[in-house]
Design an enzyme around this catalytic site. Structure first.
Site, PDB file in Angstrom:
ATOM      1  N   ASN A   1      25.322  36.932  -8.330  1.00  0.00           N
ATOM      2  CA  ASN A   1      24.902  36.412  -7.037  1.00  0.00           C
ATOM      3  C   ASN A   1      23.606  37.112  -6.670  1.00  0.00           C
ATOM      4  OD1 ASN A   1      24.603  35.542  -4.447  1.00  0.00           O
ATOM      5  ND2 ASN A   1      26.554  36.335  -3.678  1.00  0.00           N
TER       6      ASN A   1
ATOM      7  N   ARG B   1      25.768  31.979  -8.610  1.00  0.00           N
ATOM      8  CA  ARG B   1      25.991  31.372  -7.306  1.00  0.00           C
ATOM      9  C   ARG B   1      24.677  30.774  -6.806  1.00  0.00           C
ATOM     10  NH1 ARG B   1      28.658  34.270  -2.132  1.00  0.00           N
ATOM     11  NH2 ARG B   1      28.483  32.496  -0.732  1.00  0.00           N
TER      12      ARG B   1
ATOM     13  N   HIS C   1      29.332  27.987   2.303  1.00  0.00           N
ATOM     14  CA  HIS C   1      30.531  28.826   2.134  1.00  0.00           C
ATOM     15  C   HIS C   1      31.665  28.049   1.477  1.00  0.00           C
ATOM     16  CE1 HIS C   1      29.323  31.553   5.776  1.00  0.00           C
ATOM     17  NE2 HIS C   1      28.931  32.085   4.627  1.00  0.00           N
TER      18      HIS C   1
ATOM     19  N   ARG D   1      21.993  35.082  12.953  1.00  0.00           N
ATOM     20  CA  ARG D   1      21.641  33.675  13.218  1.00  0.00           C
ATOM     21  C   ARG D   1      22.266  33.206  14.531  1.00  0.00           C
ATOM     22  NH1 ARG D   1      23.827  32.092   7.681  1.00  0.00           N
ATOM     23  NH2 ARG D   1      22.287  32.973   6.255  1.00  0.00           N
TER      24      ARG D   1
ATOM     25  N   GLU E   1      34.963  34.974  -3.664  1.00  0.00           N
ATOM     26  CA  GLU E   1      34.053  33.926  -4.158  1.00  0.00           C
ATOM     27  C   GLU E   1      33.696  34.142  -5.626  1.00  0.00           C
ATOM     28  OE1 GLU E   1      32.149  35.217  -0.741  1.00  0.00           O
ATOM     29  OE2 GLU E   1      31.559  33.202  -0.088  1.00  0.00           O
TER      30      GLU E   1
END
Ligand code: ADP
Length: 589
Positions: free
Chosen positions: A7, A66, A155, A216, A364
């Site tokens: 990742n 990823r 996600h 965010r 993940e």
């Protein structure tokens, strides 16, 4: 199978060699503070070399990367080729903060491990099933089409993984459950997963929409950027940076983006941190309520990600007073919940709570490793799969004895007009009139034999004509669907529910299923060569029974749109297993 999962982010790189069957970490390397060397390649290079050194003694079967944005193109993990790389690069505009660095990692790794197969797994892929109504923004449609503007969702690897874990934990079938999954990490999103499919999600075209996140803003009035520009002279890049990097928990609290720190300061009485926490959890509650409304109910609400897994305070604030939904929190269990490597699911609802509240440790990396292992096994198979005949189903209904009695008189027996391809099924001579709030459809064919529930299967066009909002459902799942009136020669019946838009599906026998490497109620993509253009039907449901005959069923709208007729055939492309629900040692997928 040993899969190296990579990742590559702009300031962090996480990698692990995972045994896909067990989830065991054979080796791990990660850094949160990559020095910025100006370009991604230069930044990642030293770390990649270190990684190669570290895993040099391990025989790698595959490498999984990823990738944040897979656009409309990628509906599942994909073998990396130069062409696939080019397609990912073409998505850079949609995800300028993420895809370029993901791609730099892919290119470097393909150079460093040229002999190992590489795969890309996408954060957007799970959301490919979003219905159009939730994908679509209310902007001019030509503009959206031209620029790929729509909700993609992110996600997905995490939402899909925890939904699978929840189903296993509840000993239920993923595809019978309605789940709300809250991924609360540095980025945060909520997803509504109805019967195994993502049908609504809070992140949109970019990861900026939805919940309040570390830095965010999540949802704001779309008028604010223009206002800010007029008032302060900030340009678009500055506003983008403001919303992505200086807002959210960090902007509200003035104390950084770490939830732990904000919780501490709230407890100490800092009003800004208290407000940050309140806005964060209020927004989350709002989404949970909205998604329960979208699905007409919920069976479990899942909390995951660094905050969802660890913060009992956030879970408490989000999940208290949800009794009206059927979710009753057990405050003691919530408080004492500690997720560990071995205890990766904790239930914190009361025993009488109809809706389960679950904290689940997401993984993940393991989700990516499993996707890669699945594709590798598939590549080993010789591709001798049969083509799938396609049949177009016109609108029709399945009736119960009781309903037929009312419409045609007690004890009435249907007359067989035509045997259908599925053994035992037939189209009857008899028809009914289906009445909706706006219009009625005459002569809707009854299919036999009789069933235990009434079910009216119509197309989208029929739906608008009748004035009904019927969900896409597999046959037999009629709870929370609209009803209608049926009229026959002997009388009429008001159905409370039962009207569905049939989910396109493939009937097959267990032997076919084994050959295709699928299971009952998986979803697959089917490519069809229409007379005018080739087309892929995504999200096709697999139905397996020894009584079935291999055939794909689509409705008249879909047949017309693709310009295909009954008698055409398709080939199986991608398979989307509800994934992680049950482990299948012997399944060839
Ligand atoms: P990412 O989204 O980058 O994968 P994580 O899922 O690790 O990030 O989540 C990071 C967030 O989780 C941070 O805001 C961190 O403060 C929060 N977090 C981690 N542990 C706890 C804890 N014990 N209590 C509250 N928040 C926590």
């Amino acid at each position: 199978m040993h899969i190296l999962v990579i990742n590559a982010g702009s300031s962090s790189l996480k990698a692990a060699v995972i045994e896909a069957a067990t989830g065991e970490r054979v080796a791990e390397l990660s850094t949160d503070r990559l020095p910025d060397r100006g370009d991604h390649r230069a930044t990642l290079h030293p770390f990649m070399l270190e990684l190669r050194e570290k895993v040099s003694g391990i025989a790698l079967h595959g490498i999984g990367h990823r990738v944040v944005h897979g656009g409309a193109e990628f509906t599942g993990a994909t073998r990396l080729t130069d062409a696939v790389e080019a397609k990912i690069e073409a998505l850079n505009d949609l995800a300028p903060l993420h895809n370029p660095v993901n791609l730099a990692g892919i290119r470097l790794a393909r150079e460093l491990w040229p002999e190992v197969p590489h795969f890309a797994a996408f954060d957007t892929a799970f959301h490919h099933s979003l219905p159009r109504r939730s994908q679509t923004y209310a902007l001019p449609r030509d503009l959206m089409r031209e620029h790929g503007i729509r909700r993609y969702g992110f996600h997905g690897l995490s939402h899909q993984y925890v939904a699978g874990r929840a189903a296993t934990f509840m000993r239920g079938d993923y595809r019978s459950l309605r789940l709300i999954s809250c991924h609360l990490g540095n980025g945060c999103s909520v997803t509504a997963i109805e019967f195994g499919r993502s049908i609504e999600t809070s992140m949109g075209m970019t990861p900026l929409e939805g919940l309040v996140m570390g830095t965010r803003s999540g949802d704001i009035d779309p008028g604010i950027p223009a206002y800010l520009h007029r008032k302060t002279g900030m340009d678009t890049a500055e506003i983008d940076a403001l919303l992505n990097r200086q807002s959210g928990l960090a902007g509200l609290s003035g104390a950084g983006n770490d939830m732990r720190h904000i919780l501490e300061r709230s407890t100490e009485g800092d009003p800004d941190s208290q407000l940050a926490l309140q806005v964060f959890t209020h927004r989350l509650r709002k989404y949970i309520g909205a998604y329960a409304a979208v699905m007409g109910g919920v069976d479990a609400i899942i909390f995951t990600g660094g905050i969802g897994e660890n913060s009992s305070i956030v879970r408490h604030r989000a999940a208290q007073r949800l009794d009206y939904l059927g979710a009753v929190i057990d405050e003691d269990l919530n408080h004492s919940a500690r997720l560990t490597a071995t205890e990766d699911v904790i239930e914190f609802s009361r025993s009488h709570s109809r809706v389960k509240l679950l904290a689940i440790r997401t993984d993940e990396q393991l989700a990516i490793a499993r996707d890669c292992a699945k594709l590798l096994r598939k590549e080993d198979e010789v591709n001798t799969l049969p083509t799938i005949p396609i049949a177009i189903s016109a609108r029709h209904c399945h009736l119960t004895r009781e309903t037929l009695d009312k419409l045609y008189g007690p004890g009435y027996a249907l007359t067989v007009k035509k045997q259908l391809s599925q053994p035992g099924q037939f189209a009857a001579e008899e028809t009914v009139t289906v009445v909706g709030p706006r219009n009625r459809l005459e002569r809707v064919r009854i299919l036999g034999p009789l069933r235990s529930v009434d079910q009216i299967e119509i197309s989208r066009t029929d739906e608008f004509f009748l004035g009904l909002d019927a969900p896409v459902r597999e046959s037999g799942k009629v709870d929370n669907t609209p009803g209608c009136q049926l009229i026959g020669p002997a009388g009429s019946v008001d159905l409370e529910d039962g009207v569905i838009c049939a989910w396109r599906h493939i009937h097959m026998t267990p032997t076919d299923a084994e050959r295709f490497g699928v299971r009952d109620r998986d979803t697959v993509d089917v490519a069809v060569d229409g007379p005018e253009r080739g087309l892929t039907f995504g999200n096709v449901l697999i139905r397996v029974s020894p009584d079935y005959k291999l055939e794909m069923h689509i409705d008249t709208n879909e047949g017309n749109a693709a310009k295909i007729d009954s008698g055409d055939s398709g080939v199986l492309r991608g398979t989307h297993h509800a994934g992680t629900l049950r482990r299948r040692a012997t399944m060839v997928t």
